[in-house]
Write a protein that holds these residues in place. Sequence first.
Motif, PDB file in Angstrom:
ATOM      1  N   THR A  43      62.173 115.773  -7.601  1.00 41.29           N
ATOM      2  CA  THR A  43      62.233 117.392  -5.984  1.00 41.29           C
ATOM      3  C   THR A  43      61.087 117.892  -6.544  1.00 41.29           C
ATOM      4  OG1 THR A  43      64.301 116.578  -6.058  1.00 41.29           O
ATOM      5  CG2 THR A  43      63.295 118.875  -4.869  1.00 41.29           C
ATOM      6  N   PRO A  44      59.954 118.467  -5.896  1.00 41.59           N
ATOM      7  CA  PRO A  44      59.086 119.541  -6.256  1.00 41.59           C
ATOM      8  C   PRO A  44      59.392 120.600  -5.432  1.00 41.59           C
ATOM      9  CG  PRO A  44      58.750 118.635  -4.080  1.00 41.59           C
ATOM     10  CD  PRO A  44      60.045 117.740  -4.849  1.00 41.59           C
ATOM     11  N   PHE A  45      60.898 121.136  -5.266  1.00 37.63           N
ATOM     12  CA  PHE A  45      60.880 122.745  -5.151  1.00 37.63           C
ATOM     13  C   PHE A  45      62.157 123.336  -6.065  1.00 37.63           C
ATOM     14  CE2 PHE A  45      61.825 122.433  -0.102  1.00 37.63           C
ATOM     15  CZ  PHE A  45      60.201 122.352   0.034  1.00 37.63           C
ATOM     16  N   LEU A  46      61.992 124.356  -6.185  1.00 38.77           N
ATOM     17  CA  LEU A  46      62.147 125.062  -7.568  1.00 38.77           C
ATOM     18  C   LEU A  46      63.055 125.950  -7.118  1.00 38.77           C
ATOM     19  CD1 LEU A  46      59.202 126.915  -7.997  1.00 38.77           C
ATOM     20  CD2 LEU A  46      60.008 124.527  -9.305  1.00 38.77           C
ATOM     21  N   GLN A  47      63.982 125.730  -8.530  1.00 36.54           N
ATOM     22  CA  GLN A  47      65.522 126.341  -7.544  1.00 36.54           C
ATOM     23  C   GLN A  47      65.578 128.183  -8.475  1.00 36.54           C
ATOM     24  OE1 GLN A  47      67.882 123.866 -11.651  1.00 36.54           O
ATOM     25  NE2 GLN A  47      69.716 124.772 -10.501  1.00 36.54           N
ATOM     26  N   LEU A  48      66.029 128.434  -7.001  1.00 37.17           N
ATOM     27  CA  LEU A  48      65.259 129.901  -6.739  1.00 37.17           C
ATOM     28  C   LEU A  48      66.687 131.165  -7.075  1.00 37.17           C
ATOM     29  CD1 LEU A  48      64.220 129.590  -3.310  1.00 37.17           C
ATOM     30  CD2 LEU A  48      62.381 129.910  -5.758  1.00 37.17           C
ATOM     31  N   PHE A  49      66.613 132.525  -6.389  1.00 36.21           N
ATOM     32  CA  PHE A  49      67.580 132.978  -7.037  1.00 36.21           C
ATOM     33  C   PHE A  49      67.603 132.880  -8.927  1.00 36.21           C
ATOM     34  CE2 PHE A  49      69.955 132.827  -4.004  1.00 36.21           C
ATOM     35  CZ  PHE A  49      69.724 133.444  -2.433  1.00 36.21           C
TER      36      PHE A  49
END
Lengths: 736, 428
Positions: A43-49
Amino acid sequence: MNEEQYMQSQQTAYVLKKSKRQRVDTDGSLISGEAKPYSLNGTPFLQLFKGDEPKEYTALRYSTFQSRKTYQDTKLKSTLSSLTLLSSNDIEAIVANPLGETMDTCVLLSNSSISTSLVFLSQLTTHLTANNNYKVVTINSKESRTMRSTLKAIVKGITGDADSNVQAIENFQKDQLIDLDDFDDFNDDEEDEDEIKTFDRRHPWDLDIAQEWCDLVWKKNGNNIHTSQLRIVLVIEDIESFNLSLLNALLRLLHSYSDRLPLKLIFNVGTNIKTFSQKLSHDVLHMMTFHRFNIEQTDQIINRVVSDLVVPDTLLLDEELAGFILRRFKGSVKNVGDFMNTITYANMTHFFANPLSIIPFLGEEQLMELPTRYLNALKTLPSFRKYISSLVDSANDNSKLKSLLQSDDATRQLLIKSIKSFKIYTHCLKSVFWLFTEVIGKRTFRTGMTHLEIYCKLTSRDSLISKQLVSELLLKLDSITVEDLKDIFAEIEQESHDNDFLHGLFFKLKTHVDFNSLDGFRGSSYAEKMNFKIESRKLVKLFISILSDFLKSNIENPYHITFHELFTLSDVDVVKQNLVPSTKNDIMEALINPEAYLEGSCTGHEVLDRLNNSMEPVISTMFTIYRETTLDLNIYDYYAVFKSSLPKDEIMRDLELILDDESNILESYLSDELRFKYIYQFFNDKNIPTELKWDKLTLTFFLQKCEELVYCGFFKQKLHAKKKAGSLEKAVWKDV
Amino acid sequence: MSIRERDQQLGLLRAFLTSSRETAPNSLILQGPTSTGKSIVLKQVLDQLPVKFSIIHCDECVSYKILWKKILQSVQLDSGLIQKDELSYDALATTNFQTFIKQMSVFLEDYHYDELHYVVLDRSDQIMDDIEVLFKNFIKLQEVSPLKNLSFIFVTRTIPSCITTSSTPVIIFPSYSGDELIRILGSAPLCRFNVEVEGKVLERFWKQYVKLVVEMYSSYTNNIMVLKLILTRIWPIFVQPIEEGELKPNEFLTLYRRNYKAIGSDYVISSSLDTEWDDEENEHQSSNLPTISKYILISTYIASYSESKSDWTMFSRLKDYHRKKTFRRSTRSSNRVNQRLLDASYFDLERALAILQAIYTIETGSNLHTDIDIMTQVANLSSMKLLLKSNNNDFISAKTKWKINCSFEYVKSLADDLNFPIDHYLTE
């Protein structure tokens, strides 16, 4: 319609992606202190926060974005295909028409982009060739510069491709036209003798061949030109670019053959009818019957996309973003692909960078379980602060204020409430939009506003703008007849069954407007007629005023809703920077800060990397000097400054290092053996002093890069200089 | 079918064209404006003669090779000696006029064909090749070649100067006069009423109608085909009151008064393209191009048609400078050719972009941000062939130059759309 083809054809520019080569390690460290890479399933999305975002939420964000994109794409695809089919069928009907004295000609007006129309033409061609009776021949001005090459293309098009159904034709081709394919490249103005040698007994530009071909087909099917369905459709792709006299002569010739060949013409006009008609002479114009088609569908498609995709969407386009798209669309790029790209891009940045972006897609139960981290983030939103400060101002309900600030549950409740109110808002927006575009827009002749414009104004932050829009649109209804009014009324009634907003409107209209009241005024005498007119006018006025009051009081902008940030796509700056970069600025910035682009290692070779990194790219150095000079620049001075600005010792040392490494020097640095030999000899020659080597090296750098700068448009050679060609002039076009 | 008003020419033709080889002319020219009955009169005379003849339409011949092929094949066919299926033609063998003659004579010898054969070269001035060569080649062919039995008849609008001194007889078909036109066109009604009308009434009405139309238009044209077109075109409008039963066919004058305007309108000579154009009301916008594209076209037009030395006065940042400038027409410039009539000259893209910046800022008051969109639009316009790139064969200094490829009218209409005073910026 093949959407991919369509998109490709719409693309006219390719932007190099500005990528800072940064390796993303999956060791769980934070990227720029903001996010952690998500290590599952690519998944190219990052874990935010700062990496605190739960993994399932990251995955959810990604999948939500994906599904939205897929939905958009399929929707666009269906819109495109339905619109193309419409005109294709009309054109086919004309092609199927019986032949008359004049030639039937379809004029396709595209007006804005030839690429759009070429796609349309190719679709049309496929559509027409699906019918075996139609022989479609496409010619364009590039291939048809002379009469002979044009006719040759036509003859070849008619007889050229093998038609498996008609055996006779195949035989005919074998007998008569064996070597036709060899005719692609010859100069047809002179030296005809050579051509004919390759050609079997015929001149390839002889229209009689086409005629004989048709005769054969008719003979086989037992009919003649008037009874047969056979049609030869000649498509001219770019009629503007044709030589005028050639075009006129060609049309005359075709007309004189029109009693023997079942010809139908299709012209693709890029400018407008007036310009086009001036190109043809009058006698030619009278040989043809024209049928006009506006195939410029971009506006239509965008309108459809806006009403089918954008308006019913869960997320709202922010006023600024919508305005940006609108301005861009009106001013510069009329292009469906681009429009969709902008929206997709906005979506992407929203989902990529905003951990809160999933909230509107969560169910109520999931919302109740929303982690505290989210709620804290929610509390930092400006709209929430505004809400709190309004509570503070009113100062009568401190308990509510306290609970909101302290308890998560209260925030959750508020969130659920605002999601609900936003749903009501979108529902209301959809209804009003439907009312404007489908009901009112169809009755008033040309509202002159695209759907996107209406959307922009309706969702504007400034309520005056949307109210003005209502008055503007309703003003156009003024001259409407009572019959039309009844139709509108009926339409609203029909829609209002499962629509609360419209039901309210319908109810209001029903109680105030009584169409039966007019019946009493119907009569035949003059006075009665006049009375009827006056009364119906009154009725119309009443109707419109109710409508306008209702709309004005019910249209609100969504920005009063707390947490409205969750529901809007608002990253206009990111979209702007990435989709519409400023070319010159980008080049200049890249030249000034080369390290932004060149930080990484691309060779994997230690010394070379050091060499690359120890000195700035030569062109950057030159550009830095360029920035500091005045308008005119003596080329010798320039060279001297440039030479002295380079770190000589380091470069020479590294070069020596490279040259000493004899074993792998060739494959590592240079692929050109001959060039390498010279360079190697030159640098290893002990008889040449180092100074000379350095001079030569810098001079090659200089000349090469100087030319590059000239090519980029920063310089131009001073032509009128009295002192020969000894100086360069800064190209000082403002902002270019 | 009888041919009216051409008795003299008929007589002449009958005198010239005979059925025996001895008395037939070597060649003959029929000259006259279009649609004056040349071909039809000739055809009638030839039909009545007991000779064989072939008619070739020269306007369908792209080159001489096609013409030769057509002559060869139609002579072979019309001689009746060769069937259509047996036709053979070898383009390789017919590469020039001499080989054509050779092929023809081979055919004549092989089949012992020595009857008189007229070859009509219809519309011989409309061949898409050198006209003079055609006349030169064929007019004395019988005298200089073995093709003794072929006699060539030219049907032409003009006679090329190279044969004006030749002794070939010319039969002239003059244009019809107004009275002749009325008699010809009025002879038989071309149109009918939708309602039942007695034949005689229709004929009388038609005669009146033809007289009216011909008298109105004969000062503009005496081309019988154009008049026919006009007649059939106005007819439905003109007789509408009769077909609707308002008027009787004998009330011609009333009808005329009522339709006075329709007869004189542009409609009668407009093509279907124009009429469709009129229907479309939203044509006021000349183009669907995006706004900036229009500006780009205007600025490239200016870049193409004004010299770069005047740029600094035209696009000066001093706002009012260029407005006050009046156009001095010096005596020298009046002798020069109008720039717009010349081909557009090439310019650097940078210059056009700079002009674009200048005019955009001056006319709209806001700045134009140069971004990728502008380049996209330039690319787009170039794909539409509105802008042309120069062919650059110099690979070392690969500086492409551009020029505009649309007429002033088009650019003017774009400028009007934008309310842009393009005249202010053109030095002429």
